[in-house]
Design an enzyme around this catalytic site. Structure first.
Site, PDB file in Angstrom:
ATOM      1  NE  ARG A 187      21.875 -10.543 -29.958  1.00  0.00           N
ATOM      2  CZ  ARG A 187      20.790 -11.179 -30.417  1.00  0.00           C
ATOM      3  NH1 ARG A 187      19.867 -11.575 -29.583  1.00  0.00           N
ATOM      4  NH2 ARG A 187      20.648 -11.432 -31.701  1.00  0.00           N
TER       5      ARG A 187
ATOM      6  CD  GLU B 181      13.904 -19.268 -27.451  1.00  0.00           C
ATOM      7  OE1 GLU B 181      14.622 -18.321 -27.084  1.00  0.00           O
ATOM      8  OE2 GLU B 181      13.667 -19.496 -28.640  1.00  0.00           O
ATOM      9  CG  ASP B 182      15.089 -14.549 -25.982  1.00  0.00           C
ATOM     10  OD1 ASP B 182      14.547 -15.526 -26.530  1.00  0.00           O
ATOM     11  OD2 ASP B 182      15.586 -13.614 -26.626  1.00  0.00           O
TER      12      ASP B 182
ATOM     13  CG  ASP C 269       6.232 -12.746 -30.575  1.00  0.00           C
ATOM     14  OD1 ASP C 269       5.022 -12.657 -30.711  1.00  0.00           O
ATOM     15  OD2 ASP C 269       7.011 -11.844 -30.904  1.00  0.00           O
TER      16      ASP C 269
ATOM     17  CG  PHE D 260      10.406  -4.270 -30.944  1.00  0.00           C
ATOM     18  CD1 PHE D 260      11.735  -4.033 -30.617  1.00  0.00           C
ATOM     19  CD2 PHE D 260      10.111  -5.221 -31.900  1.00  0.00           C
ATOM     20  CE1 PHE D 260      12.757  -4.727 -31.245  1.00  0.00           C
ATOM     21  CE2 PHE D 260      11.138  -5.920 -32.533  1.00  0.00           C
ATOM     22  CZ  PHE D 260      12.452  -5.673 -32.200  1.00  0.00           C
TER      23      PHE D 260
HETATM   24  C1  PRP Z   1      13.414 -14.784 -30.823  1.00  0.00           C
HETATM   25  C2  PRP Z   1      13.350 -15.578 -29.530  1.00  0.00           C
HETATM   26  C3  PRP Z   1      12.710 -16.853 -29.961  1.00  0.00           C
HETATM   27  C4  PRP Z   1      11.762 -16.419 -31.047  1.00  0.00           C
HETATM   28  C5  PRP Z   1      10.385 -16.284 -30.467  1.00  0.00           C
HETATM   29  O1  PRP Z   1      14.567 -15.154 -31.499  1.00  0.00           O
HETATM   30  O2  PRP Z   1      14.615 -15.796 -28.984  1.00  0.00           O
HETATM   31  O3  PRP Z   1      13.628 -17.782 -30.462  1.00  0.00           O
HETATM   32  O4  PRP Z   1      12.234 -15.165 -31.527  1.00  0.00           O
HETATM   33  O5  PRP Z   1       9.466 -15.952 -31.449  1.00  0.00           O
HETATM   34  P1  PRP Z   1       8.251 -16.883 -31.873  1.00  0.00           P
HETATM   35  O6  PRP Z   1       7.585 -17.389 -30.634  1.00  0.00           O
HETATM   36  O7  PRP Z   1       7.367 -15.922 -32.638  1.00  0.00           O
HETATM   37  O8  PRP Z   1       8.755 -17.976 -32.756  1.00  0.00           O
HETATM   38  P2  PRP Z   1      15.195 -14.372 -32.718  1.00  0.00           P
HETATM   39  O9  PRP Z   1      14.772 -15.014 -33.989  1.00  0.00           O
HETATM   40  O10 PRP Z   1      14.928 -12.908 -32.568  1.00  0.00           O
HETATM   41  O11 PRP Z   1      16.751 -14.687 -32.587  1.00  0.00           O
HETATM   42  P3  PRP Z   1      17.815 -14.279 -31.466  1.00  0.00           P
HETATM   43  O12 PRP Z   1      17.437 -15.001 -30.194  1.00  0.00           O
HETATM   44  O13 PRP Z   1      19.124 -14.759 -32.014  1.00  0.00           O
HETATM   45  O14 PRP Z   1      17.752 -12.773 -31.308  1.00  0.00           O
END
Ligand code: PRP
Length: 185
Positions: free
Chosen positions: A167, A101-102, A105, A154
């Site tokens: 991105r 995962e990136d 949060d 952010f």
């Molecule tokens: C982001 C990130 C995780 C998630 C983390 O994805 O890649 O999947 O949010 O947040 P959390 O811990 O509060 O659940 P996003 O929904 O922005 O989608 P993306 O990776 O396609 O930009």
């Protein structure tokens, strides 16, 4: 890149810092999985750049598969709603799985995902995240490998977006508040 740079308040992690951390994580993972075959599960879309760099840095037999999950929609806040938009192509039964995962949060996305994937009987399952915002956590979740703990700002770049933009920045920056304040999110 100049128009995108105008929206960046500051660079939090520059390209060299990120790449050094990717190599460090890959070395740890290679040691931990020595003699095993690893399946990376890249969570679209944010983790694409990180997973690609990690994959390249791993001196192991590695497979990669992709999953898309939606938790944020197009805005900033965690909605708590998690949907599978695209499932894995292959079974992970009996595989050593590393979810990539990136960012973690609230932890809602990953905790849902881990529950779903663990019911498919992998041989093992661990999580590798580039960025961790521990102060935002609402569920009890500790990733096995963490690149950087970051403050609650952010962030965009290196896979992370705001409304699908930024991105492709090679670094991780903090978005100027006026950019997302304008949409009311
Ligand atoms: C982001 C990130 C995780 C998630 C983390 O994805 O890649 O999947 O949010 O947040 P959390 O811990 O509060 O659940 P996003 O929904 O922005 O989608 P993306 O990776 O396609 O930009």
């Amino acid at each position: 890149m100049a128009p995108m740079m105008d929206d960046v308040a500051k660079v939090l992690l520059d390209e060299a810092t990120i790449q050094a951390k990717v190599r460090e994580l890959a070395a740890r993972i290679a040691e931990d999985y020595a003699g095993k075959e690893l399946t990376l599960v890249c969570i679209l879309k944010g983790a694409v750049l990180f997973a690609a760099d990690l994959l390249r840095a791993l001196p192991l037999p590695v497979e990669i598969d992709f999953m898309a999950i939606s938790s944020y929609g197009r805005g900033v806040r965690t909605s708590g709603v998690v949907r599978i938009l695209k499932d894995l192509d292959h079974s992970i039964e009996g595989k050593h799985v590393l979810v990539v995962e990136d960012i973690v949060d609230s932890g809602l996305t990953l905790s849902y995902l881990l529950e779903t994937l663990s019911s498919r009987q992998p041989a093992s399952m661990k999580v590798c995240v580039l960025l961790d915002k521990p102060e935002r956590r609402v569920v009890d979740l500790t990733p096995d490998y963490v690149g950087f703990e970051i403050p609650d700002e952010f962030v965009i770049g290196y896979g992370l977006d705001y409304a699908e933009k930024y991105r492709n920045l090679p670094f991780i920056g903090v978005l100027k508040p006026e950019i997302y304040a304008a949409t009311g999110e």
